[in-house]
Write a protein that holds these residues in place. Sequence first.
Motif, PDB file in Angstrom:
ATOM      1  N   ALA A   1       0.831  -1.208   0.000  1.00  0.00           N
ATOM      2  CA  ALA A   1       0.000   0.000   0.000  1.00  0.00           C
ATOM      3  C   ALA A   1       0.861   1.252   0.000  1.00  0.00           C
ATOM      4  O   ALA A   1       0.543   2.248  -0.679  1.00  0.00           O
ATOM      5  CB  ALA A   1      -0.928  -0.014   1.213  1.00  0.00           C
ATOM      6  N   ALA A   2       1.972   1.213   0.727  1.00  0.00           N
ATOM      7  CA  ALA A   2       2.875   2.372   0.772  1.00  0.00           C
ATOM      8  C   ALA A   2       3.522   2.618  -0.593  1.00  0.00           C
ATOM      9  O   ALA A   2       3.614   3.769  -1.043  1.00  0.00           O
ATOM     10  CB  ALA A   2       3.957   2.160   1.833  1.00  0.00           C
ATOM     11  N   TYR A   3       3.959   1.554  -1.268  1.00  0.00           N
ATOM     12  CA  TYR A   3       4.531   1.721  -2.614  1.00  0.00           C
ATOM     13  C   TYR A   3       3.516   2.389  -3.535  1.00  0.00           C
ATOM     14  O   TYR A   3       3.831   3.344  -4.255  1.00  0.00           O
ATOM     15  CB  TYR A   3       4.891   0.370  -3.250  1.00  0.00           C
ATOM     16  N   GLN A   4       2.313   1.841  -3.531  1.00  0.00           N
ATOM     17  CA  GLN A   4       1.296   2.316  -4.469  1.00  0.00           C
ATOM     18  C   GLN A   4       0.895   3.756  -4.179  1.00  0.00           C
ATOM     19  O   GLN A   4       0.699   4.549  -5.097  1.00  0.00           O
ATOM     20  CB  GLN A   4       0.094   1.367  -4.437  1.00  0.00           C
ATOM     21  N   LYS A   5       0.789   4.103  -2.902  1.00  0.00           N
ATOM     22  CA  LYS A   5       0.441   5.475  -2.537  1.00  0.00           C
ATOM     23  C   LYS A   5       1.517   6.457  -2.969  1.00  0.00           C
ATOM     24  O   LYS A   5       1.225   7.584  -3.393  1.00  0.00           O
ATOM     25  CB  LYS A   5       0.219   5.576  -1.026  1.00  0.00           C
ATOM     26  N   ALA A   6       2.785   6.018  -2.902  1.00  0.00           N
ATOM     27  CA  ALA A   6       3.911   6.890  -3.251  1.00  0.00           C
ATOM     28  C   ALA A   6       4.207   6.899  -4.746  1.00  0.00           C
ATOM     29  O   ALA A   6       5.115   7.604  -5.194  1.00  0.00           O
ATOM     30  CB  ALA A   6       5.161   6.462  -2.480  1.00  0.00           C
ATOM     31  N   GLY A   7       3.476   6.092  -5.527  1.00  0.00           N
ATOM     32  CA  GLY A   7       3.713   6.034  -6.967  1.00  0.00           C
ATOM     33  C   GLY A   7       4.946   5.251  -7.351  1.00  0.00           C
ATOM     34  O   GLY A   7       5.482   5.413  -8.458  1.00  0.00           O
TER      35      GLY A   7
END
Length: 448
Positions: free
Chosen positions: A357-363
Amino acid sequence: MSQATNYLQHVYEVIEHRDPNQAEFLEAVHDFLQTMTPVFEQHPEYIESNILERLTEPERVIQFRVPWLDDAGHAQVSRGFRVQFNSAIGPYKGGLRLHPSVNLSIVKFLGFEQIFKNALTGLPIGGGKGGSDFDPKGKSDNEIMRFCQSFMTELSKYIGLDTDVPAGDIGVGGREIGYLYGQYKRLRGADRGVLTGKGLSYGGSLARPEATGYGLAYYTNEMLKANDSSFTGKRVAISGAGNVAIYAIQKVEALGGKVITCSDSDGYVIDENGIDFKLVKQIKEVERGRIKAYADRITTATYVKGSVWNADLAYDIALPCATQNEIDGAKAQTIIANGAKAVAEGANMPSSPEAIAAYQKAGVLYGPAKAANAGGVAVSALEMSQNSMRLSWSFEEVDGRLQTIMQTIFANSVAAADKYGVSGDYLSGANIAGFTKVADAMLAQGLV
C-alpha cells in the motif's frame, strides 16, 4: 455491496473460519481477493460456479514424519509437507523448502501463489509446494543426505512426471536435489523429469541456477522500459545472498545497473563500488559462509547487522530476494525515503500488505513476486521439456526463452490490468491474468 463484493467477502470468511491459525495463507488469500472485484463484476459465471472456494482449497495436502539419523547417532524427527494445490492446467509444480519456519500455513501460502505464477508463464504446469522444518544450516553433508533420503522415501509415493514435479526453494540447492533424485531413482526408477533443478550430468538444464535472478532482472527491465526508464546508471539495493540474489546481481550489472547491497539473516553489506557477484557466490555457495566474510575481504565494503531495508542509503531500485514479509510498512517508508522509484520481488511475498500500500500510494513501480520471480519455475518447466525430448538446449537458447517468457508475463499483466480498468497496477494485472487462465480451465473441466 455488489454481488461480486459480497461473494469475495463470503469466500474469505469461509477460509478464515476453516483455517483461523494459518496467518500466512490467510494473508496471501486476502491480498489476492482484494484485486478480484473487477473480474467478478464482469464474470458472474465465476460466482455461479463458486470458483473461488474451489480454487482456495487444495486438491490434496500431505503431511508426514521424516525420521533421520544425525552424525552423533541420535534419531531425529522432522515434519514433511506437500500441498498439491491445483492441477487444472498441468501437473503440480513448485519447490521444496527446508527451513525451521516451514509449517502448513507457509506451504499453503506458497502453493496458492504458485498456481498463478505458473499460469503466468504460459506453460502447462499447475501449482504446488512442499518442504520440511528441517534446518540444513550447520548440518554435515551426510546428515543432509540421510534427511533427504528419508524425506524422499515418503514423498516418492505422491509425485511423478505427469502428477507432481518438485524443485528447489530456500534450503534446497543442487546438493539436496541430487540426494533427493538419487533416492527417488533407487525407489521408483530413473524418471529424470520428476525433479527439476538437477545437475547437468543427470538431466539438468543450463541456465536453471540463474533463472530466477535473471528473470527478475528481465521483468524489472520491462517494467522500467514501460515507464521510460532503464537500469542504466541506476543504484540497486538487493536483499539476500542466495541463488536468486546472486544471479540478480549479475544480470542487473549486465543491464547497466550497479548493485550496492546484499544480505543474509545476520546482516548486510554495502559496497559503493558495486557488489562482486563472483565473491558472493564463492562465499555462499562454495564456502557456505556468512555474508560478513564479503566485507572482511573487500576494503570498500561495510558490514552492518540487521535488515538492509532499515538502512539510510540512496538507491533507485529495490529488489527484495530474501524471504516472505521481510519488508513491513515502516521499512517500505524507508525504501521510499531512500529514493526508490521501483520495487520488484525476487522472493515470495517479501512485502507485507502495508508495504505494498505504501509503494502504491507513493507512486513507486511495484512488480509482484508471482510475476517478477516466475523465471525459476519457467526454466524448471523447460527442463521438464528437455527431459521428455531427451535433449539439452544451449545456455543461450534457454536464456532466450526465459527472457521471452518474462517479457510476455509483463505484457499479459499490463493487458489484463487495462482490460479490467486498473491500468498501471501490475499486481492486479498479474493476479487477474493468472487467475482467469486457471478459472477458465476449471470451468471447462466441470465440478472436480
